[in-house]
Design a protein around this motif. Structure first.
Motif, mmCIF file in Angstrom:
data_model
loop_
_atom_site.group_PDB
_atom_site.id
_atom_site.type_symbol
_atom_site.label_atom_id
_atom_site.label_comp_id
_atom_site.label_asym_id
_atom_site.label_seq_id
_atom_site.Cartn_x
_atom_site.Cartn_y
_atom_site.Cartn_z
ATOM 1 N N ILE A 140 42.542 -4.223 97.873
ATOM 2 C CA ILE A 140 43.883 -4.801 98.041
ATOM 3 C C ILE A 140 44.103 -5.354 99.446
ATOM 4 C CG2 ILE A 140 44.922 -3.298 96.268
ATOM 5 C CD1 ILE A 140 46.352 -1.863 98.715
ATOM 6 N N VAL A 141 43.276 -4.908 100.396
ATOM 7 C CA VAL A 141 43.444 -5.359 101.782
ATOM 8 C C VAL A 141 42.721 -6.691 102.030
ATOM 9 C CG1 VAL A 141 42.991 -4.810 104.217
ATOM 10 C CG2 VAL A 141 43.805 -3.020 102.661
ATOM 11 N N CYS A 142 41.444 -6.771 101.600
ATOM 12 C CA CYS A 142 40.646 -7.956 101.966
ATOM 13 C C CYS A 142 40.134 -8.766 100.775
ATOM 14 C CB CYS A 142 39.461 -7.537 102.839
ATOM 15 S SG CYS A 142 38.213 -6.565 101.962
ATOM 16 N N GLY A 143 40.255 -8.232 99.574
ATOM 17 C CA GLY A 143 39.825 -8.980 98.391
ATOM 18 C C GLY A 143 38.359 -8.808 98.015
ATOM 19 N N TRP A 144 37.645 -7.971 98.756
ATOM 20 C CA TRP A 144 36.228 -7.724 98.449
ATOM 21 C C TRP A 144 36.129 -7.093 97.069
ATOM 22 C CZ3 TRP A 144 33.089 -3.539 97.307
ATOM 23 C CH2 TRP A 144 31.703 -3.661 97.571
ATOM 24 N N GLY A 145 35.153 -7.557 96.262
ATOM 25 C CA GLY A 145 35.035 -7.005 94.908
ATOM 26 C C GLY A 145 33.658 -7.219 94.317
ATOM 27 N N LYS A 146 32.643 -6.765 95.029
ATOM 28 C CA LYS A 146 31.268 -6.988 94.548
ATOM 29 C C LYS A 146 30.861 -5.967 93.487
ATOM 30 C CE LYS A 146 30.032 -9.782 98.225
ATOM 31 N NZ LYS A 146 29.007 -10.563 98.808
ATOM 32 N N ASN A 147 29.862 -6.373 92.710
ATOM 33 C CA ASN A 147 29.295 -5.506 91.681
ATOM 34 C C ASN A 147 27.896 -5.075 92.077
ATOM 35 O OD1 ASN A 147 31.558 -5.939 90.065
ATOM 36 N ND2 ASN A 147 30.632 -7.716 89.087
ATOM 37 N N LEU B 164 31.759 -2.137 92.619
ATOM 38 C CA LEU B 164 31.524 -1.231 93.750
ATOM 39 C C LEU B 164 32.820 -0.935 94.510
ATOM 40 C CD1 LEU B 164 28.168 -2.763 95.028
ATOM 41 C CD2 LEU B 164 28.463 -0.581 93.841
ATOM 42 N N VAL B 165 33.927 -1.449 93.975
ATOM 43 C CA VAL B 165 35.231 -1.167 94.589
ATOM 44 C C VAL B 165 35.536 0.323 94.383
ATOM 45 C CG1 VAL B 165 37.715 -1.675 94.470
ATOM 46 C CG2 VAL B 165 36.041 -3.518 94.221
ATOM 47 N N ILE B 166 36.114 0.940 95.396
ATOM 48 C CA ILE B 166 36.372 2.379 95.369
ATOM 49 C C ILE B 166 37.819 2.658 94.953
ATOM 50 C CG2 ILE B 166 36.505 4.471 96.803
ATOM 51 C CD1 ILE B 166 34.265 3.166 98.531
ATOM 52 N N GLY B 167 37.983 3.571 94.007
ATOM 53 C CA GLY B 167 39.314 4.040 93.625
ATOM 54 C C GLY B 167 39.780 5.045 94.664
ATOM 55 N N SER B 168 40.688 4.612 95.518
ATOM 56 C CA SER B 168 41.090 5.427 96.671
ATOM 57 C C SER B 168 42.449 6.074 96.433
ATOM 58 C CB SER B 168 41.176 4.549 97.914
ATOM 59 O OG SER B 168 39.983 3.811 98.066
ATOM 60 N N ILE C 51 46.175 5.751 92.731
ATOM 61 C CA ILE C 51 44.857 5.175 93.053
ATOM 62 C C ILE C 51 44.930 3.654 93.245
ATOM 63 C CG2 ILE C 51 42.509 4.805 92.178
ATOM 64 C CD1 ILE C 51 42.814 7.557 90.737
ATOM 65 N N ILE C 52 44.412 3.211 94.386
ATOM 66 C CA ILE C 52 44.316 1.778 94.677
ATOM 67 C C ILE C 52 42.847 1.398 94.851
ATOM 68 C CG2 ILE C 52 46.586 1.427 95.739
ATOM 69 C CD1 ILE C 52 45.203 1.826 98.497
ATOM 70 N N GLY C 53 42.539 0.132 94.659
ATOM 71 C CA GLY C 53 41.193 -0.362 94.885
ATOM 72 C C GLY C 53 41.014 -0.729 96.352
ATOM 73 N N LEU C 54 39.942 -0.197 96.960
ATOM 74 C CA LEU C 54 39.614 -0.555 98.342
ATOM 75 C C LEU C 54 38.112 -0.766 98.453
ATOM 76 C CD1 LEU C 54 41.784 1.989 100.428
ATOM 77 C CD2 LEU C 54 42.182 -0.468 100.209
ATOM 78 N N CYS C 55 37.706 -1.635 99.377
ATOM 79 C CA CYS C 55 36.286 -1.798 99.668
ATOM 80 C C CYS C 55 35.826 -0.567 100.472
ATOM 81 C CB CYS C 55 36.053 -3.093 100.453
ATOM 82 S SG CYS C 55 36.700 -3.053 102.139
ATOM 83 N N PRO C 56 34.517 -0.352 100.596
ATOM 84 C CA PRO C 56 34.049 0.830 101.340
ATOM 85 C C PRO C 56 34.611 0.906 102.763
ATOM 86 C CG PRO C 56 32.252 -0.092 100.069
ATOM 87 C CD PRO C 56 33.413 -1.059 99.939
ATOM 88 N N ASN C 57 34.676 -0.204 103.468
ATOM 89 C CA ASN C 57 35.195 -0.173 104.844
ATOM 90 C C ASN C 57 36.671 0.207 104.892
ATOM 91 O OD1 ASN C 57 32.738 -0.889 105.948
ATOM 92 N ND2 ASN C 57 33.234 -3.075 106.028
ATOM 93 N N HIS C 58 37.476 -0.427 104.046
ATOM 94 C CA HIS C 58 38.910 -0.137 104.080
ATOM 95 C C HIS C 58 39.228 1.226 103.486
ATOM 96 C CE1 HIS C 58 39.510 -4.590 104.922
ATOM 97 N NE2 HIS C 58 39.892 -3.903 105.978
#
Ligand SMILES: [Zn+2]
Length: 119
Positions: free
Chosen positions: A21-28, A35-39, A56-63
């Motif tokens: 939700i922060v940067c739009g990253w959404g790789k598989n 590979l998006v993380i349920g945070s 639960i929100i979707g976040l990339c590993p960094n965020h």
């Protein structure tokens, strides 16, 4: 041992738009799985229903790491990411995902209790 409800996690990611939700990253991965993380917005054991889609929100590993460490939080009133470092490229940037499914008050809790910057 901790039991995670994978379906709820996937629902939370999906309701967020399927990407960070922060940067739009959404790789598989190579199998096509996200590979998006349920945070969790509220942390484990902080609430009974912590492993539900409305937490639960979707976040990339960094965020994800930055969110759990309290480096970033979400200002729901303005729909922006707040970073402890106001020079960070995501500070005050509009979020790109959806957060309507998150229970009222959860982001306020994150901002007050987990976020390490000034509110
Ligand atoms: Zn991200």
């Amino acid at each position: 041992m901790t039991y995670r409800n994978k379906l709820e996690s996937q629902k939370g990611i999906s309701l967020s738009g399927g990407y960070c939700i922060v940067c739009g990253w959404g790789k598989n991965n190579h199998k096509g799985n996200s590979l998006v993380i349920g945070s969790h917005v509220r942390k484990f054991n902080n609430i009974l229903d912590y492993d539900k889609r409305d937490n639960i929100i979707g976040l990339c590993p960094n965020h994800h790491v930055e969110f759990d460490a309290g480096n970033i939080t979400i200002d729901t009133r303005n729909g922006v990411c707040i970073h402890i470092d106001n020079k960070d490229s995501f500070h005050n940037k509009k979020i790109v995902g959806k957060i309507d499914h998150i229970k009222t008050g959860y982001f306020d809790y994150h901002k007050k209790s987990i976020f390490k910057g000034r509110n």
